[in-house]
Design an enzyme around this catalytic site. Structure first.
Site, PDB file in Angstrom:
ATOM      1  N   ASN A 102       1.108  -1.072   0.294  1.00 16.49           N
ATOM      2  CA  ASN A 102       0.355  -0.036   0.148  1.00 16.49           C
ATOM      3  C   ASN A 102       0.861   1.120  -0.246  1.00 16.49           C
ATOM      4  OD1 ASN A 102      -2.487   1.322   0.637  1.00 16.49           O
ATOM      5  ND2 ASN A 102      -1.775   2.073   2.847  1.00 16.49           N
ATOM      6  N   HIS A 104       0.751   5.017   1.525  1.00 16.00           N
ATOM      7  CA  HIS A 104      -0.212   5.956   2.067  1.00 16.00           C
ATOM      8  C   HIS A 104       0.285   7.194   1.750  1.00 16.00           C
ATOM      9  CE1 HIS A 104      -2.522   7.438   5.297  1.00 16.00           C
ATOM     10  NE2 HIS A 104      -1.902   7.833   6.233  1.00 16.00           N
ATOM     11  N   ASP A 145      -3.284   0.475   8.064  1.00 16.59           N
ATOM     12  CA  ASP A 145      -1.596   1.237   7.837  1.00 16.59           C
ATOM     13  C   ASP A 145      -0.503   1.472   8.872  1.00 16.59           C
ATOM     14  OD1 ASP A 145      -2.613   3.264   5.612  1.00 16.59           O
ATOM     15  OD2 ASP A 145      -3.989   4.331   7.687  1.00 16.59           O
TER      16      ASP A 145
HETATM   17  C1  GAR Z   1      -3.182   8.771  -3.156  1.00 12.70           C
HETATM   18  O1  GAR Z   1      -2.879   9.989  -2.217  1.00 12.70           O
HETATM   19  C2  GAR Z   1      -2.903   8.385  -2.021  1.00 12.70           C
HETATM   20  O2  GAR Z   1      -1.874   7.654  -1.335  1.00 12.70           O
HETATM   21  C3  GAR Z   1      -4.221   7.406  -1.216  1.00 12.70           C
HETATM   22  O3  GAR Z   1      -5.463   8.177  -1.977  1.00 12.70           O
HETATM   23  C4  GAR Z   1      -4.665   8.850  -2.680  1.00 12.70           C
HETATM   24  C5  GAR Z   1      -5.782   8.193  -4.711  1.00 12.70           C
HETATM   25  O4  GAR Z   1      -5.031   8.971  -5.669  1.00 12.70           O
HETATM   26  N1  GAR Z   1      -4.247   6.860  -0.707  1.00 12.70           N
HETATM   27  C6  GAR Z   1      -4.948   7.227   0.820  1.00 12.70           C
HETATM   28  O5  GAR Z   1      -5.287   7.824   1.015  1.00 12.70           O
HETATM   29  C7  GAR Z   1      -4.613   5.261   2.140  1.00 12.70           C
HETATM   30  N2  GAR Z   1      -4.930   5.104   2.637  1.00 12.70           N
HETATM   31  P1  GAR Z   1      -4.913   7.991  -6.929  1.00 12.70           P
HETATM   32  O6  GAR Z   1      -6.269   7.665  -7.056  1.00 12.70           O
HETATM   33  O7  GAR Z   1      -4.546   9.450  -7.988  1.00 12.70           O
HETATM   34  O8  GAR Z   1      -4.084   7.558  -7.118  1.00 12.70           O
END
Ligand code: GAR
Length: 190
Positions: A102, A104, A145
């Site tokens: 994952n 974060h 996480d």
């Molecule tokens: C990313 O910034 C990722 O790190 C975050 O969601 C976004 C997705 O953007 N993930 C989390 O917050 C997980 N807890 P994207 O759809 O443009 O890749």
């Protein structure tokens, strides 16, 4: 050739970078995109890239073997979360030990846990007056996480930053590090 499945819930900009990373690769390819939101941008990316996708419900993820069956059918070796907002069920974690990762958008263990995703993370970082934020790439375990960390990269947070500008900085770190970290892990664990 190692097959990757991406789990995503949103726009899919990280998914796109991962697809790009392996487009010409003989090491791995993105073979499936699993998504829990019919309107998510990542599903349009799947169509454009001719990658099969699977739209899941809570029922299909938690109460059936649909996902596991599909992953096995495609010989998926690695599962990559790219903005996936549901908890990964224990049976998937058990079936893919140290094979689910994952990203974060903050420096865990801070600003992690249930409900901490996307802009909410950046809003909290700004609200707490942090001088630094960044990304954490980690293995998945059964707690949100909290899986073993693989890599962290930082960026500065200035007093002028807004959640939006911080999100952009963090996205740049994600694009620079997530695809190449995935490739490195696959190479090291062939
Ligand atoms: C990313 O910034 C990722 O790190 C975050 O969601 C976004 C997705 O953007 N993930 C989390 O917050 C997980 N807890 P994207 O759809 O443009 O890749």
């Amino acid at each position: 050739m190692k097959h990757l499945a991406i789990l995503a819930s949103g726009a899919g900009s990280n998914a796109q970078k991962i697809i790009d990373q392996f487009r010409e690769s003989s090491l791995a390819k993105v073979s499936l995109i699993i998504c829990n939101k019919a309107e998510a941008g990542v599903l349009q990316i799947a169509v454009r890239e001719h990658i099969p996708s699977l739209l899941i419900s809570r029922h299909s993820l938690y109460e059936t073997d649909e996902v596991l069956t599909r992953l096995k059918l495609l010989h998926v070796h690695w599962i990559v979360l790219a903005g996936f907002l549901w908890k990964v069920p224990g049976k998937l974690i058990a079936a893919f030990p140290r094979r689910i990762i994952n990203i974060h958008p903050a420096l865990l263990p801070k600003y992690g846990g249930k409900g901490m995703y996307g802009m909410r993370v950046h809003e909290a970082v700004i609200a707490h007056g942090e001088k630094e934020s960044g990304i954490t790439i980690h293995y998945i375990n059964e707690q949100y996480d909290e899986g073993e960390m693989i890599l962290q990269k930082t960026c500065s947070v200035s007093p002028e930053d807004t959640p939006e500008s911080l999100a952009q900085k963090v996205h740049q770190l994600e694009y620079a590090w997530y695809p190449q970290t995935i490739e490195k892990l696959i190479r090291e664990n062939k």
